[in-house]
Scaffold this motif. Structure first.
Motif, PDB file in Angstrom:
ATOM      1  N   VAL A   1      -3.052   6.536   0.536  1.00  0.00           N
ATOM      2  CA  VAL A   1      -4.016   6.059  -0.449  1.00  0.00           C
ATOM      3  C   VAL A   1      -4.830   4.924   0.154  1.00  0.00           C
ATOM      4  O   VAL A   1      -4.281   3.966   0.665  1.00  0.00           O
ATOM      5  CB  VAL A   1      -3.294   5.555  -1.724  1.00  0.00           C
ATOM      6  CG1 VAL A   1      -4.285   4.977  -2.713  1.00  0.00           C
ATOM      7  CG2 VAL A   1      -2.510   6.675  -2.354  1.00  0.00           C
ATOM      8  N   GLY A   2      -6.156   5.041   0.122  1.00  0.00           N
ATOM      9  CA  GLY A   2      -7.015   3.921   0.454  1.00  0.00           C
ATOM     10  C   GLY A   2      -7.436   3.751   1.892  1.00  0.00           C
ATOM     11  O   GLY A   2      -7.999   2.744   2.242  1.00  0.00           O
TER      12      GLY A   2
ATOM     13  N   PRO B   1       0.827  -1.204   0.000  1.00  0.00           N
ATOM     14  CA  PRO B   1       0.000   0.000   0.000  1.00  0.00           C
ATOM     15  C   PRO B   1       0.863   1.257   0.000  1.00  0.00           C
ATOM     16  O   PRO B   1       1.935   1.300   0.607  1.00  0.00           O
ATOM     17  CB  PRO B   1      -0.799  -0.094   1.292  1.00  0.00           C
ATOM     18  CG  PRO B   1      -0.576  -1.458   1.829  1.00  0.00           C
ATOM     19  CD  PRO B   1       0.607  -2.032   1.154  1.00  0.00           C
TER      20      PRO B   1
END
Length: 183
Positions: free
Chosen positions: A145-146, A141
Motif C-alpha cells: 500500500v502506498g 506501513p
C-alpha cells in the motif's frame, strides 16, 4: 497588573490593565454560581458558571437544557429537559443570565465521584493499561500500500561505463551516510 513606572498601586481606573480588571469583576463575581442563561433561540441553560472571556463565551458545567416543544396537531406546549454536562456557549447567542443559587460553601473533594459535566474515562474500547505494542493497523506501513514494490526499488546495474551505482550516485558496496538506512 500596573506598571511601577506609571505609579500604579494596583487597582486604579486610570491604569488600562487595572481598568480592564475592574470591568471583569462584574462577571467574575458570578463564577461558581448556579446560573440560568437564556439563548437567542429561546432555549434556557441552567448550570454552574465556570468561565468566560472577552466575547462573553461562557463555560457551564452540570448543565441542563430546557426548551419548549409544540405537539404536532395541537397548540399545547410542553417543556423538554435534557442533561448536557459541560458546555461552551457562544457569547453571540447569550441573551440574559440570572443567578439561581450561590456557589457551594464547602470546598470540592479531590476524590469526588464522576458524573455529568465532570471528567471521566470515555471507554471507547481502548484499554486503560499501557500497551506493550501498537494496536493492529497502527504499527506502520502495510505491505503493498502506498508505494512501489520492493523489487522495483532495487538498484539497476549498469552494463558498461564502470562500476554499478545506486540512483543517488553512490557506488555499489559503499556505506550510506550516517543516519540513512542501509540499502
Amino acid at each position: 497588573f500596573g506598571s511601577r513606572a506609571s505609579g500604579c498601586a494596583g487597582f486604579e481606573e486610570s491604569c488600562a490593565p487595572c481598568a480592564a480588571m475592574v470591568k471583569n469583576t462584574k462577571m467574575q463575581q458570578w463564577l461558581n454560581y448556579r446560573v440560568r442563561v437564556t439563548v437567542s433561540d429561546s432555549r434556557v441553560m441552567v448550570g454552574t458558571f465556570m468561565a468566560f472571556d472577552k466575547y462573553m463565551n461562557m463555560v457551564l458545567s452540570d448543565c441542563e437544557e430546557y426548551r419548549k416543544i409544540k405537539a404536532k396537531g395541537s397548540d399545547e406546549e410542553r417543556e423538554a429537559k435534557r442533561m448536557l454536562g459541560l458546555i461552551i456557549l457562544r457569547g453571540e447567542t447569550v441573551v440574559s443570565m440570572t443567578a439561581e443559587a450561590p456557589p457551594p460553601s464547602e470546598p470540592r473533594k479531590a476524590g469526588q465521584q464522576a458524573g455529568p459535566g465532570r471528567g471521566q474515562a470515555a471507554g471507547r474500547g481502548v484499554p486503560v493499561a499501557p500497551l506493550q505494542s501498537a494496536p493492529a493497523g497502527l504499527t506502520g506501513p502495510v505491505k503493498g500500500v502506498g508505494g512501489p514494490g520492493a523489487a522495483q526499488m532495487m538498484p539497476q546495474s549498469v552494463g558498461r561505463g564502470g562500476p554499478a551505482r545506486l540512483p543517488g550516485g553512490m557506488p555499489m558496496g559503499a556505506r550510506p551516510p550516517p543516519g540513512m538506512p542501509p540499502m
